[in-house]
Scaffold this active site. Structure first.
Site, PDB file in Angstrom:
ATOM      1  N   ARG A 189     -12.649  -0.251  -3.315  1.00 24.34           N
ATOM      2  CA  ARG A 189     -12.317   1.152  -2.980  1.00 24.34           C
ATOM      3  C   ARG A 189     -13.374   2.132  -3.523  1.00 24.34           C
ATOM      4  NH1 ARG A 189      -9.222  -1.720  -0.529  1.00 24.34           N
ATOM      5  NH2 ARG A 189      -7.015  -1.319  -0.139  1.00 24.34           N
ATOM      6  N   SER A 193      -1.798   3.622   0.007  1.00 21.38           N
ATOM      7  CA  SER A 193      -1.700   3.419  -1.453  1.00 21.38           C
ATOM      8  C   SER A 193      -2.194   4.675  -2.152  1.00 21.38           C
ATOM      9  CB  SER A 193      -2.574   2.240  -1.896  1.00 21.38           C
ATOM     10  OG  SER A 193      -2.180   1.055  -1.261  1.00 21.38           O
ATOM     11  N   GLU A 222      -6.304   6.542  -5.669  1.00 27.12           N
ATOM     12  CA  GLU A 222      -7.210   6.174  -4.579  1.00 27.12           C
ATOM     13  C   GLU A 222      -7.427   7.397  -3.691  1.00 27.12           C
ATOM     14  OE1 GLU A 222      -6.374   2.580  -2.092  1.00 27.12           O
ATOM     15  OE2 GLU A 222      -6.623   3.969  -0.417  1.00 27.12           O
TER      16      GLU A 222
HETATM   17  P1  FAD Z   1     -10.296  11.405   5.440  1.00 23.76           P
HETATM   18  O1  FAD Z   1      -8.965  11.345   4.771  1.00 23.76           O
HETATM   19  O2  FAD Z   1     -10.504  12.402   6.489  1.00 23.76           O
HETATM   20  O3  FAD Z   1     -11.408  11.611   4.310  1.00 23.76           O
HETATM   21  C1  FAD Z   1     -11.379  10.865   3.118  1.00 23.76           C
HETATM   22  C2  FAD Z   1     -12.561  11.285   2.234  1.00 23.76           C
HETATM   23  O4  FAD Z   1     -13.790  10.890   2.844  1.00 23.76           O
HETATM   24  C3  FAD Z   1     -12.663  12.801   2.053  1.00 23.76           C
HETATM   25  O5  FAD Z   1     -13.194  13.032   0.772  1.00 23.76           O
HETATM   26  C4  FAD Z   1     -13.667  13.224   3.121  1.00 23.76           C
HETATM   27  O6  FAD Z   1     -14.338  14.427   2.826  1.00 23.76           O
HETATM   28  C5  FAD Z   1     -14.603  12.023   3.147  1.00 23.76           C
HETATM   29  N1  FAD Z   1     -15.181  11.776   4.476  1.00 23.76           N
HETATM   30  C6  FAD Z   1     -14.471  11.612   5.628  1.00 23.76           C
HETATM   31  N2  FAD Z   1     -15.323  11.394   6.660  1.00 23.76           N
HETATM   32  C7  FAD Z   1     -16.575  11.416   6.147  1.00 23.76           C
HETATM   33  C8  FAD Z   1     -17.876  11.279   6.703  1.00 23.76           C
HETATM   34  N3  FAD Z   1     -18.056  11.060   8.006  1.00 23.76           N
HETATM   35  N4  FAD Z   1     -18.945  11.389   5.871  1.00 23.76           N
HETATM   36  C9  FAD Z   1     -18.781  11.620   4.556  1.00 23.76           C
HETATM   37  N5  FAD Z   1     -17.579  11.781   3.972  1.00 23.76           N
HETATM   38  C10 FAD Z   1     -16.485  11.671   4.748  1.00 23.76           C
HETATM   39  N6  FAD Z   1      -7.229   2.280   3.067  1.00 23.76           N
HETATM   40  C11 FAD Z   1      -7.671   1.021   2.823  1.00 23.76           C
HETATM   41  O7  FAD Z   1      -8.781   0.827   2.309  1.00 23.76           O
HETATM   42  N7  FAD Z   1      -6.918  -0.064   3.151  1.00 23.76           N
HETATM   43  C12 FAD Z   1      -5.694   0.039   3.710  1.00 23.76           C
HETATM   44  O8  FAD Z   1      -5.046  -0.968   3.982  1.00 23.76           O
HETATM   45  C13 FAD Z   1      -5.193   1.355   3.985  1.00 23.76           C
HETATM   46  N8  FAD Z   1      -3.974   1.532   4.530  1.00 23.76           N
HETATM   47  C14 FAD Z   1      -3.505   2.785   4.769  1.00 23.76           C
HETATM   48  C15 FAD Z   1      -2.243   2.932   5.343  1.00 23.76           C
HETATM   49  C16 FAD Z   1      -1.727   4.186   5.620  1.00 23.76           C
HETATM   50  C17 FAD Z   1      -0.365   4.313   6.257  1.00 23.76           C
HETATM   51  C18 FAD Z   1      -2.503   5.343   5.323  1.00 23.76           C
HETATM   52  C19 FAD Z   1      -1.982   6.704   5.647  1.00 23.76           C
HETATM   53  C20 FAD Z   1      -3.755   5.201   4.739  1.00 23.76           C
HETATM   54  C21 FAD Z   1      -4.272   3.930   4.444  1.00 23.76           C
HETATM   55  N9  FAD Z   1      -5.536   3.738   3.849  1.00 23.76           N
HETATM   56  C22 FAD Z   1      -6.013   2.473   3.632  1.00 23.76           C
HETATM   57  C23 FAD Z   1      -6.359   4.899   3.464  1.00 23.76           C
HETATM   58  C24 FAD Z   1      -7.197   5.489   4.629  1.00 23.76           C
HETATM   59  O9  FAD Z   1      -6.720   5.050   5.868  1.00 23.76           O
HETATM   60  C25 FAD Z   1      -8.672   5.125   4.507  1.00 23.76           C
HETATM   61  O10 FAD Z   1      -9.189   5.556   3.276  1.00 23.76           O
HETATM   62  C26 FAD Z   1      -9.505   5.721   5.653  1.00 23.76           C
HETATM   63  O11 FAD Z   1     -10.802   5.179   5.621  1.00 23.76           O
HETATM   64  C27 FAD Z   1      -9.596   7.247   5.579  1.00 23.76           C
HETATM   65  O12 FAD Z   1     -10.229   7.691   6.749  1.00 23.76           O
HETATM   66  P2  FAD Z   1     -10.119   9.187   7.232  1.00 23.76           P
HETATM   67  O13 FAD Z   1     -11.027   9.367   8.392  1.00 23.76           O
HETATM   68  O14 FAD Z   1      -8.696   9.551   7.454  1.00 23.76           O
HETATM   69  O15 FAD Z   1     -10.694   9.958   5.961  1.00 23.76           O
HETATM   70  N1  EPU Z   2       4.928  -4.927  -5.130  1.00 20.97           N
HETATM   71  C1  EPU Z   2       6.106  -4.699  -5.806  1.00 20.97           C
HETATM   72  N2  EPU Z   2       6.782  -3.538  -5.544  1.00 20.97           N
HETATM   73  C2  EPU Z   2       6.325  -2.627  -4.649  1.00 20.97           C
HETATM   74  C3  EPU Z   2       5.119  -2.852  -3.966  1.00 20.97           C
HETATM   75  C4  EPU Z   2       4.421  -4.026  -4.227  1.00 20.97           C
HETATM   76  O1  EPU Z   2       6.540  -5.496  -6.626  1.00 20.97           O
HETATM   77  O2  EPU Z   2       7.014  -1.627  -4.456  1.00 20.97           O
HETATM   78  C5  EPU Z   2       4.222  -6.195  -5.352  1.00 20.97           C
HETATM   79  C6  EPU Z   2       4.379  -7.120  -4.127  1.00 20.97           C
HETATM   80  O3  EPU Z   2       5.537  -7.856  -4.193  1.00 20.97           O
HETATM   81  C7  EPU Z   2       3.157  -7.975  -4.210  1.00 20.97           C
HETATM   82  C8  EPU Z   2       2.125  -7.049  -4.835  1.00 20.97           C
HETATM   83  O4  EPU Z   2       2.837  -5.984  -5.443  1.00 20.97           O
HETATM   84  O5  EPU Z   2       3.364  -9.048  -5.103  1.00 20.97           O
HETATM   85  C9  EPU Z   2       1.100  -6.521  -3.829  1.00 20.97           C
HETATM   86  O6  EPU Z   2       1.749  -5.743  -2.827  1.00 20.97           O
HETATM   87  P1  EPU Z   2       1.181  -5.602  -1.322  1.00 20.97           P
HETATM   88  O7  EPU Z   2       0.881  -6.947  -0.790  1.00 20.97           O
HETATM   89  O8  EPU Z   2       2.107  -4.729  -0.579  1.00 20.97           O
HETATM   90  O9  EPU Z   2      -0.219  -4.928  -1.501  1.00 20.97           O
HETATM   91  P2  EPU Z   2      -0.746  -3.730  -2.428  1.00 20.97           P
HETATM   92  O10 EPU Z   2      -1.504  -4.333  -3.563  1.00 20.97           O
HETATM   93  O11 EPU Z   2       0.368  -2.811  -2.777  1.00 20.97           O
HETATM   94  C10 EPU Z   2      -3.082  -3.527  -1.272  1.00 20.97           C
HETATM   95  C11 EPU Z   2      -3.931  -2.387  -0.829  1.00 20.97           C
HETATM   96  C12 EPU Z   2      -3.505  -1.918   0.560  1.00 20.97           C
HETATM   97  C13 EPU Z   2      -3.694  -3.084   1.521  1.00 20.97           C
HETATM   98  C14 EPU Z   2      -2.842  -4.264   1.056  1.00 20.97           C
HETATM   99  C15 EPU Z   2      -3.101  -5.508   1.874  1.00 20.97           C
HETATM  100  C16 EPU Z   2      -4.738  -1.189  -2.782  1.00 20.97           C
HETATM  101  C17 EPU Z   2      -4.601   0.002  -3.654  1.00 20.97           C
HETATM  102  N3  EPU Z   2      -3.861  -1.293  -1.782  1.00 20.97           N
HETATM  103  O12 EPU Z   2      -1.747  -3.019  -1.425  1.00 20.97           O
HETATM  104  O13 EPU Z   2      -4.348  -0.847   0.956  1.00 20.97           O
HETATM  105  O14 EPU Z   2      -3.330  -2.724   2.832  1.00 20.97           O
HETATM  106  O15 EPU Z   2      -3.146  -4.589  -0.317  1.00 20.97           O
HETATM  107  O16 EPU Z   2      -4.370  -5.998   1.599  1.00 20.97           O
HETATM  108  O17 EPU Z   2      -5.626  -2.011  -2.985  1.00 20.97           O
HETATM  109  C18 EPU Z   2      -4.591   1.519   0.879  1.00 20.97           C
HETATM  110  O18 EPU Z   2      -5.634   1.317   0.258  1.00 20.97           O
HETATM  111  O19 EPU Z   2      -4.201   2.661   1.202  1.00 20.97           O
HETATM  112  C19 EPU Z   2      -3.771   0.374   1.271  1.00 20.97           C
HETATM  113  C20 EPU Z   2      -2.624   0.497   1.920  1.00 20.97           C
END
Ligand code: FAD
Ligand code: EPU
Length: 337
Positions: free
Chosen positions: A164, A238, A333
């Site tokens: 991240r 997250s 994050e």
């Molecule tokens: P924004 O929120 O618009 O911007 C984020 C930051 O980046 C801001 O500081 C912005 O100024 C900067 N930025 C944006 N675009 C640019 C650019 N073109 N150049 C320079 N800076 C820029 N993330 C994960 O890693 N893994 C996951 O599994 C994951 N799951 C998610 C699930 C949900 C339901 C949600 C809501 C979010 C999740 N995220 C996850 C977080 C998010 O989706 C990512 O961080 C994504 O890359 C953000 O993209 P965005 O375009 O919305 O960025």
């Molecule tokens: N867990 C709990 N309670 C909760 C949530 C999770 O006990 O309420 C435990 C689960 O049981 C499991 C462990 O935590 O043993 C991990 O949970 P999960 O698999 O849901 O993944 P996570 O670690 O919570 C991370 C990333 C996600 C990504 C998933 C799948 C980070 C900060 N988050 O979540 O990314 O989608 O793994 O790879 O690394 C994001 O970055 O926004 C994001 C959603």
């Protein structure tokens, strides 16, 4: 280029927080982006680049020029026996790009299905899920320097990707705007089904052939069962990163809490922040419209008219209780604005 004034950012952030931008513009080409940055400079205000707004928390009105990135286009630029190199506009929707790649049978990003946001933001925090990070498929990107307006190319090494993390969140914070990313995808898939519940979902479906589409479908199914859909409940995924702690500290905690989930890393053990937060009793917590998701304690939520400042305060209370109980400091994050 059209510049609007006093625009609500509610439709432009997945938390659904209603704060205003003093100025707002949409750009889809390099000369428009340069023009927007000059406007910000002339008006002596910062510029804020926004993609899908899925990783930000708006805690106040933004006395800035918000630049909404809509650089589009997907282009195959070269290929060899093993790989394709594909140039993608930074404003393309991440998940639509994943679906497009799967359709072309280009492998490597299927495990990253359904992550919200834009392609341009994906290198910012080296997005990751289900055992894959974009650093695994990243070739290079083009970014515009905000001051000099010069274009610079960054390869993977220059991006300094980590969990991240990238150089754009650290030493080069707020210096560059990414407008194009080139990915190196594979013509011969290396399936990655070892993470989380992917294999169990595939087994359940009983599909004979393993395909990148089947993996994508499984990831989508798992994500939909755990994470709230921002179109229904405001959230930014997250809220905190999963912390890595020294192995001795992990073993000590494990002797008291035998079920603590931990994943060995080179520098220690990565602990599931969602578990830590749940153990502190926060899962499903609600305070008016804001709270902690009932199925995933790592996700803070806004059920409607929630305030970003209140969510920030809630996040501090969560950090404190996790620190008091486990001696572990959680780091957000999400980007606070
Ligand atoms: P924004 O929120 O618009 O911007 C984020 C930051 O980046 C801001 O500081 C912005 O100024 C900067 N930025 C944006 N675009 C640019 C650019 N073109 N150049 C320079 N800076 C820029 N993330 C994960 O890693 N893994 C996951 O599994 C994951 N799951 C998610 C699930 C949900 C339901 C949600 C809501 C979010 C999740 N995220 C996850 C977080 C998010 O989706 C990512 O961080 C994504 O890359 C953000 O993209 P965005 O375009 O919305 O960025
Ligand atoms: N867990 C709990 N309670 C909760 C949530 C999770 O006990 O309420 C435990 C689960 O049981 C499991 C462990 O935590 O043993 C991990 O949970 P999960 O698999 O849901 O993944 P996570 O670690 O919570 C991370 C990333 C996600 C990504 C998933 C799948 C980070 C900060 N988050 O979540 O990314 O989608 O793994 O790879 O690394 C994001 O970055 O926004 C994001 C959603």
């Amino acid at each position: 280029m059209k510049i609007q004034e006093n625009i609500s950012l509610k439709p432009y952030n997945t938390f659904g927080i209603d704060k205003n931008a003093r100025f707002f513009t949409i750009v889809s080409q390099l000369d428009e982006l340069k023009e927007a940055l000059l406007f910000a400079k002339q008006n002596n205000i910062p510029a804020l680049i926004l993609g899908g707004g899925s990783n930000i928390l708006l805690t106040q009105d933004q006395d800035v020029l918000v630049i909404k990135n809509e650089f589009k286009g997907i282009e195959l630029i070269k290929e060899d026996e093993e790989n394709v190199y594909v140039k993608v506009g930074a404003g393309e929707n991440w998940h639509e790009w994943v679906l497009y790649a799967i359709q072309q049978n280009w492998a490597g990003i299927e495990n990253l299905s359904l992550i919200p946001g834009t392609v341009g933001a994906s290198p910012m925090q080296n997005i990751g899920a289900y055992g894959v990070e974009i650093k695994d498929v990243f070739y290079e990107l083009k970014a515009l320097h905000r001051e000099t307006l010069e274009v610079q190319i960054f390869d993977a090494e220059a991006c300094q990707f980590g969990y991240r993390e990238s150089v754009f969140k650290n030493t080069l914070k707020d210096q560059y705007i990414i407008f194009e990313v080139i990915f190196r995808l594979s013509k011969k898939p290396k399936f990655n089904t070892s993470y989380g519940a992917i294999q169990a979902v595939l087994d359940d479906k009983g599909n004979a052939d393993l395909t990148i589409k089947a993996i994508s479908d499984a990831v989508i199914q798992i994500r939909q069962s755990k994470l709230p859909d921002p179109a229904v409940i405001g959230n930014s995924g997250s809220f905190f990163k999963n912390p890595t702690i020294p192995i001795q500290q992990f073993e000590q905690l494990q002797s008291v809490y035998p079920t603590i989930p931990g994943y060995p890393q080179a520098e220690g053990v990565k602990v599931a922040a969602g578990w830590l937060i749940e153990q502190c009793g926060w899962k499903g917590y609600q305070d008016g419209p804001i709270g902690v998701h009932q199925h995933q304690a790592l996700v803070l939520v806004n059920h409607g008219s929630g305030d970003g400042k209140k969510i920030a305060e809630l996040s501090q209370k969560i950090q404190k209780s996790v620190f008091d109980k486990f001696g572990i400091q959680l780091h957000p994050e999400v980007n606070f604005l």
